[in-house]
Design a protein around this motif. Structure first.
Motif, PDB file in Angstrom:
ATOM      1  N   ALA A 197       0.809  -1.296   0.005  1.00 44.69           N
ATOM      2  CA  ALA A 197       0.078   0.141   0.105  1.00 44.69           C
ATOM      3  C   ALA A 197       0.943   1.269   0.174  1.00 44.69           C
ATOM      4  CB  ALA A 197      -1.008   0.005   1.196  1.00 44.69           C
ATOM      5  N   THR A 198       0.602   2.349  -0.715  1.00 44.51           N
ATOM      6  CA  THR A 198       1.270   3.301  -0.740  1.00 44.51           C
ATOM      7  C   THR A 198       0.303   4.642  -0.469  1.00 44.51           C
ATOM      8  OG1 THR A 198       2.745   2.572  -2.521  1.00 44.51           O
ATOM      9  CG2 THR A 198       2.544   5.066  -2.177  1.00 44.51           C
ATOM     10  N   THR A 199       0.519   5.617   0.284  1.00 41.53           N
ATOM     11  CA  THR A 199       0.001   6.888   0.782  1.00 41.53           C
ATOM     12  C   THR A 199       0.658   7.782  -0.090  1.00 41.53           C
ATOM     13  OG1 THR A 199      -0.635   5.656   2.823  1.00 41.53           O
ATOM     14  CG2 THR A 199      -0.811   7.946   2.415  1.00 41.53           C
ATOM     15  N   THR A 200      -0.346   8.670  -0.848  1.00 40.14           N
ATOM     16  CA  THR A 200       0.143   9.709  -1.424  1.00 40.14           C
ATOM     17  C   THR A 200      -0.431  11.050  -1.101  1.00 40.14           C
ATOM     18  OG1 THR A 200       0.298   8.510  -3.530  1.00 40.14           O
ATOM     19  CG2 THR A 200       0.386  10.930  -3.725  1.00 40.14           C
ATOM     20  N   ILE A 201       0.329  11.929  -0.619  1.00 40.75           N
ATOM     21  CA  ILE A 201      -0.354  13.051   0.095  1.00 40.75           C
ATOM     22  C   ILE A 201      -0.278  14.117  -1.104  1.00 40.75           C
ATOM     23  CG2 ILE A 201       0.128  15.348   1.558  1.00 40.75           C
ATOM     24  CD1 ILE A 201       1.625  13.351   3.176  1.00 40.75           C
ATOM     25  N   VAL A 202      -1.629  14.667  -1.385  1.00 40.32           N
ATOM     26  CA  VAL A 202      -1.602  15.537  -2.496  1.00 40.32           C
ATOM     27  C   VAL A 202      -2.076  16.961  -1.864  1.00 40.32           C
ATOM     28  CG1 VAL A 202      -3.170  16.250  -4.681  1.00 40.32           C
ATOM     29  CG2 VAL A 202      -2.737  13.752  -4.125  1.00 40.32           C
ATOM     30  N   ALA A 256       0.996  32.995   2.931  1.00 40.14           N
ATOM     31  CA  ALA A 256       1.697  31.706   3.283  1.00 40.14           C
ATOM     32  C   ALA A 256       2.667  31.245   1.938  1.00 40.14           C
ATOM     33  CB  ALA A 256       0.505  30.801   3.488  1.00 40.14           C
ATOM     34  N   LYS A 257       3.558  30.963   2.321  1.00 38.49           N
ATOM     35  CA  LYS A 257       4.756  30.277   1.391  1.00 38.49           C
ATOM     36  C   LYS A 257       5.024  28.746   1.541  1.00 38.49           C
ATOM     37  CE  LYS A 257       5.295  34.391  -0.341  1.00 38.49           C
ATOM     38  NZ  LYS A 257       4.858  34.844  -1.530  1.00 38.49           N
ATOM     39  N   VAL A 258       4.690  28.193   2.751  1.00 34.03           N
ATOM     40  CA  VAL A 258       4.995  27.051   2.997  1.00 34.03           C
ATOM     41  C   VAL A 258       3.669  26.402   3.778  1.00 34.03           C
ATOM     42  CG1 VAL A 258       6.493  25.417   4.261  1.00 34.03           C
ATOM     43  CG2 VAL A 258       7.452  27.611   3.569  1.00 34.03           C
ATOM     44  N   ARG A 259       3.278  25.218   3.326  1.00 30.83           N
ATOM     45  CA  ARG A 259       2.221  24.296   3.916  1.00 30.83           C
ATOM     46  C   ARG A 259       2.744  23.156   4.689  1.00 30.83           C
ATOM     47  NH1 ARG A 259      -2.916  23.802   2.033  1.00 30.83           N
ATOM     48  NH2 ARG A 259      -2.157  24.519   0.066  1.00 30.83           N
ATOM     49  N   ALA A 260       2.864  22.961   6.012  1.00 31.84           N
ATOM     50  CA  ALA A 260       3.268  21.841   6.630  1.00 31.84           C
ATOM     51  C   ALA A 260       2.276  20.764   6.849  1.00 31.84           C
ATOM     52  CB  ALA A 260       4.110  22.292   7.874  1.00 31.84           C
ATOM     53  N   THR A 261       2.140  19.613   6.551  1.00 28.73           N
ATOM     54  CA  THR A 261       1.147  18.578   6.926  1.00 28.73           C
ATOM     55  C   THR A 261       1.719  17.896   8.142  1.00 28.73           C
ATOM     56  OG1 THR A 261       0.355  18.611   4.534  1.00 28.73           O
ATOM     57  CG2 THR A 261      -0.134  16.770   5.983  1.00 28.73           C
ATOM     58  N   LEU A 262       1.002  17.809   9.012  1.00 31.93           N
ATOM     59  CA  LEU A 262       1.417  17.138  10.483  1.00 31.93           C
ATOM     60  C   LEU A 262       0.864  15.472  10.290  1.00 31.93           C
ATOM     61  CD1 LEU A 262       0.160  19.598  12.949  1.00 31.93           C
ATOM     62  CD2 LEU A 262       2.291  19.553  11.701  1.00 31.93           C
ATOM     63  N   SER A 263       1.720  14.539  10.819  1.00 30.47           N
ATOM     64  CA  SER A 263       1.334  13.324  10.846  1.00 30.47           C
ATOM     65  C   SER A 263       0.046  13.095  11.292  1.00 30.47           C
ATOM     66  CB  SER A 263       2.602  12.420  11.544  1.00 30.47           C
ATOM     67  OG  SER A 263       2.458  12.932  13.109  1.00 30.47           O
ATOM     68  N   GLY A 264      -0.581  14.030  12.164  1.00 25.78           N
ATOM     69  CA  GLY A 264      -1.870  13.560  12.642  1.00 25.78           C
ATOM     70  C   GLY A 264      -2.915  13.933  11.695  1.00 25.78           C
ATOM     71  N   GLY A 265      -2.670  14.539  10.378  1.00 31.44           N
ATOM     72  CA  GLY A 265      -3.388  14.902   9.519  1.00 31.44           C
ATOM     73  C   GLY A 265      -3.654  16.437   9.254  1.00 31.44           C
ATOM     74  N   GLY A 266      -3.391  17.489  10.191  1.00 34.59           N
ATOM     75  CA  GLY A 266      -3.566  18.901  10.233  1.00 34.59           C
ATOM     76  C   GLY A 266      -2.524  19.464   9.477  1.00 34.59           C
ATOM     77  N   GLU A 267      -2.932  20.696   9.241  1.00 36.90           N
ATOM     78  CA  GLU A 267      -1.941  21.455   8.181  1.00 36.90           C
ATOM     79  C   GLU A 267      -1.880  22.719   9.074  1.00 36.90           C
ATOM     80  OE1 GLU A 267      -3.084  21.253   4.293  1.00 36.90           O
ATOM     81  OE2 GLU A 267      -4.096  23.264   4.560  1.00 36.90           O
ATOM     82  N   LEU A 268      -0.430  23.261   8.782  1.00 32.76           N
ATOM     83  CA  LEU A 268      -0.263  24.736   9.162  1.00 32.76           C
ATOM     84  C   LEU A 268       0.355  25.430   8.018  1.00 32.76           C
ATOM     85  CD1 LEU A 268       1.662  23.691  12.604  1.00 32.76           C
ATOM     86  CD2 LEU A 268      -0.659  24.611  12.083  1.00 32.76           C
ATOM     87  N   LEU A 269       0.065  26.583   7.926  1.00 27.63           N
ATOM     88  CA  LEU A 269       0.582  27.508   6.878  1.00 27.63           C
ATOM     89  C   LEU A 269       1.414  28.612   7.408  1.00 27.63           C
ATOM     90  CD1 LEU A 269      -2.803  28.256   4.735  1.00 27.63           C
ATOM     91  CD2 LEU A 269      -1.126  26.328   4.291  1.00 27.63           C
ATOM     92  N   PHE A 270       2.487  28.778   6.815  1.00 29.89           N
ATOM     93  CA  PHE A 270       3.392  29.649   7.418  1.00 29.89           C
ATOM     94  C   PHE A 270       4.063  30.837   6.303  1.00 29.89           C
ATOM     95  CE2 PHE A 270       4.126  26.037  10.156  1.00 29.89           C
ATOM     96  CZ  PHE A 270       4.125  26.529  11.338  1.00 29.89           C
TER      97      PHE A 270
END
Length: 62
Positions: free
Chosen positions: A5-10, A27-41
């Motif tokens: 199984a392969t997980t692809t983050i889009v 925002a210039k950077v999107r950080a996707t957290l391992s728990g599924g949330g995301e932060l924009l910086f």
């Protein structure tokens, strides 16, 4: 038989409407957290928090 199984983050590209979660700048950077949330910086706040994001295993999209 193996199950590979392969997980692809889009991630959608950042737009001018996307704002830094810390200061509201563009925002210039999107950080996707391992728990599924995301932060924009903005670049400044990403640089300030980069080491902690790496420790947390965040996937970074610049």
């Amino acid at each position: 038989m193996t199950d590979n199984a392969t997980t692809t983050i889009v991630s959608t590209p950042l737009t001018n409407a996307d704002r830094c979660d810390r200061c509201g700048a563009a925002a210039k950077v999107r950080a996707t957290l391992s728990g599924g949330g995301e932060l924009l910086f903005c670049r400044h706040h990403y640089n300030a928090h980069e080491s902690r994001l790496v420790e947390m295993g965040a996937v970074v999209h610049a």
